[in-house]
Design a protein around this motif. Structure first.
Motif, PDB file in Angstrom:
ATOM      1  N   LYS A 119      13.986 -41.203 110.846  1.00  0.00           N
ATOM      2  CA  LYS A 119      14.371 -39.841 110.493  1.00  0.00           C
ATOM      3  C   LYS A 119      15.670 -39.925 109.707  1.00  0.00           C
ATOM      4  N   VAL A 120      15.662 -39.346 108.512  1.00  0.00           N
ATOM      5  CA  VAL A 120      16.863 -39.247 107.691  1.00  0.00           C
ATOM      6  C   VAL A 120      17.000 -37.774 107.342  1.00  0.00           C
ATOM      7  N   GLY A 121      17.896 -37.101 108.063  1.00  0.00           N
ATOM      8  CA  GLY A 121      17.990 -35.653 107.914  1.00  0.00           C
ATOM      9  C   GLY A 121      16.636 -35.044 108.265  1.00  0.00           C
TER      10      GLY A 121
ATOM     11  N   SER B 215      19.192 -43.800 109.021  1.00  0.00           N
ATOM     12  CA  SER B 215      18.517 -43.258 110.196  1.00  0.00           C
ATOM     13  C   SER B 215      19.305 -43.565 111.463  1.00  0.00           C
TER      14      SER B 215
ATOM     15  N   GLY C 122      22.202 -41.268 111.889  1.00  0.00           N
ATOM     16  CA  GLY C 122      21.756 -39.942 112.314  1.00  0.00           C
ATOM     17  C   GLY C 122      21.361 -39.893 113.770  1.00  0.00           C
ATOM     18  N   THR C 123      20.660 -40.913 114.264  1.00  0.00           N
ATOM     19  CA  THR C 123      20.229 -40.905 115.663  1.00  0.00           C
ATOM     20  C   THR C 123      21.406 -41.116 116.607  1.00  0.00           C
TER      21      THR C 123
ATOM     22  N   LYS D  99      26.114 -39.449 114.174  1.00  0.00           N
ATOM     23  CA  LYS D  99      27.215 -39.579 113.212  1.00  0.00           C
ATOM     24  C   LYS D  99      26.925 -38.778 111.957  1.00  0.00           C
ATOM     25  N   MET D 100      27.926 -38.086 111.487  1.00  0.00           N
ATOM     26  CA  MET D 100      27.870 -37.436 110.177  1.00  0.00           C
ATOM     27  C   MET D 100      28.642 -38.329 109.223  1.00  0.00           C
TER      28      MET D 100
END
Length: 160
Positions: free
Chosen positions: A21-23, A128, A131-132, A135-136
């Motif tokens: 998942k990327v965004g 990914s 994100g999981t 972290k932004m």
């Protein structure tokens, strides 16, 4: 005559693909280069309605092919916007400035992408993972990751 040995072929199925998942995008990794001597990777990009891909960028080393398999994907370059539908293929050689987005506000699109060399898929894995872990990433952190894979934003004054 070349020497040939037993070389297996490999079936990569949707259910066995690694899912990232990327965004809002889902990326299915079918081949990460581990079975091709790192010559090529193959992924499926699933873009929900209205979702844009990465910012405008270019690659120093690798080629990409994008085959639209569902919906309409809009490929954007500094000179044009091209809508590609299922069955259309876009070739992106090194140095070509580009990005992409789902052209529809109501339907998802899916794009099969290959990249050479195969390890380029690790860029998506790193995004990914960030994100999981919640972290932004800052613009600078994203650009650092991009540079690790020979990828640069449009506003790069020159190659680092």
């Amino acid at each position: 005559m070349p020497v040939r040995g037993p070389v297996p072929v490999n079936l990569a199925t949707r259910t066995a693909a690694e899912v990232l998942k990327v965004g809002p995008m889902t990326i299915r990794v079918y081949e990460d280069g581990s079975r091709t001597g790192d010559r090529i990777s193959a992924i499926l990009l699933e873009l929900p309605a209205g979702v844009s891909g990465p910012p405008m960028h270019w690659h120093r080393f690798h080629d990409e092919l994008f085959l639209v398999v569902k919906g309409t994907c809009r490929f954007v370059t500094p000179d044009a916007e091209v809508d590609a539908t299922a069955g259309d293929l876009l070739t992106v050689p090194p140095g070509a400035i580009h990005t992409f987005k789902n052209a529809s506000e109501t339907e998802a699109c899916e794009v099969y992408m290959t990249a050479t060399p195969g390890h380029y898929v690790d860029y998506f894995r790193m995004l990914s993972k960030a994100g999981t872990e919640g972290k932004m990433l800052s613009k600078e952190e994203i650009e650092h990751l991009m540079a690790l894979f020979g990828t640069f934003p449009l506003d790069s004054e020159s190659e680092p």
